[in-house]
Design an enzyme around this catalytic site. Sequence first.
Site, PDB file in Angstrom:
ATOM      1  NE  ARG A 130      13.698  -1.069  -2.780  1.00 59.41           N
ATOM      2  CZ  ARG A 130      14.092  -2.316  -2.467  1.00 59.41           C
ATOM      3  NH1 ARG A 130      15.184  -2.493  -1.735  1.00 59.41           N
ATOM      4  NH2 ARG A 130      13.407  -3.355  -2.882  1.00 59.41           N
ATOM      5  CE  LYS A 155       9.134  -1.820  -1.019  1.00 58.53           C
ATOM      6  NZ  LYS A 155       8.771  -1.586  -2.430  1.00 58.53           N
ATOM      7  CG  HIS A 223      12.618   2.882  -8.389  1.00 55.40           C
ATOM      8  ND1 HIS A 223      13.188   2.570  -7.174  1.00 55.40           N
ATOM      9  CD2 HIS A 223      11.889   1.787  -8.749  1.00 55.40           C
ATOM     10  CE1 HIS A 223      12.803   1.355  -6.811  1.00 55.40           C
ATOM     11  NE2 HIS A 223      12.029   0.859  -7.756  1.00 55.40           N
ATOM     12  NE  ARG A 226      15.147  -1.326  -6.748  1.00 55.99           N
ATOM     13  CZ  ARG A 226      15.708  -2.298  -6.028  1.00 55.99           C
ATOM     14  NH1 ARG A 226      17.013  -2.272  -5.805  1.00 55.99           N
ATOM     15  NH2 ARG A 226      14.987  -3.290  -5.537  1.00 55.99           N
ATOM     16  CG  HIS A 249      12.766  -7.575  -6.269  1.00 57.35           C
ATOM     17  ND1 HIS A 249      12.889  -7.403  -7.630  1.00 57.35           N
ATOM     18  CD2 HIS A 249      12.604  -6.314  -5.754  1.00 57.35           C
ATOM     19  CE1 HIS A 249      12.804  -6.127  -7.929  1.00 57.35           C
ATOM     20  NE2 HIS A 249      12.641  -5.449  -6.811  1.00 57.35           N
ATOM     21  CE1 TYR A 258      13.384  -2.624 -10.689  1.00 54.24           C
ATOM     22  CE2 TYR A 258      11.364  -3.815 -10.186  1.00 54.24           C
ATOM     23  CZ  TYR A 258      12.297  -2.869  -9.850  1.00 54.24           C
ATOM     24  OH  TYR A 258      12.176  -2.160  -8.694  1.00 54.24           O
TER      25      TYR A 258
END
Length: 275
Positions: A130, A155, A223, A226, A249, A258
């Site tokens: 990120r 995150k 993003h 990413r 994740h 994604y």
Amino acid sequence: MIDIIEKMKTEMLRRKYSIRTITAYCDVVIKFLKKTRIEDVRRIKKSDIKDYLNSLHEKSGSTINVHLNALKFMMEEILHKNCYVHIKYSKVPLKETDWLTKEETLSLFDAIENEKHKLMIMFLYSSGMRVSELVNLKVCDIDFNKNSGIIRHGKGNKDRIFIIAQKIKRDLMEFIRNNKTNNLTGNAYLFKGRNGHISQRMIQVILNNAAEKAKITKNVHPHVLRHSFAKHLEFNGSSPFTIQALLGHSDLRTTMRYLHTSVPVIGVKSPIDSL
């Protein structure tokens, strides 16, 4: 108001919530108390919360969910009151995520003339980080011997490993070596700016200029790189579980958002055909 906000901050810090989440939740509660003009938080009723959430009907589903979760946290975790608000979580509609083809990605790199800027963008794409993780990366977080590094307090306040691509490894090592005179060692930020690390805004400006020069009509933001990282890994044969780990994740379903548009379905044989 100040008392309830401080209690929320203390509790969220104890639970190791990210600074971003803490700020968002506190902002929601401040807006709620100002709008409802409730001075004594002990008098908050479920109807107050429901009316407030209904007033946000023009907001996006994700925004309403943040407000709902923040108010539930205040009620249940700080005030120790049940908060069974009869309002469904707003669903955020699934849509195909923007991403660049391999050709577009190369064109984007070629459009960046400044070597430092090009290195930052290539590093961002090749690692799947990120943008907030890239700008906060420090020299000591990189291990060239293992061709990897560690993202600290990403995150969700989680640490994770990222990969260093062979294609940029030498340039990255030379960048660090050539900037040692600028104290680019140890605990220093890898990409420095005027007030510490380079800003996320600067990364966006670099991408905007490069996309325009490369004549890429898609909305190119950090993003998107990413998403492209994940797509290209899938095209190269990496499993969703590997991609999940690299993206950091906790839930595979997030990763599949994604990838779901490129999962091959047509041509797959039913198991009954092999019986």
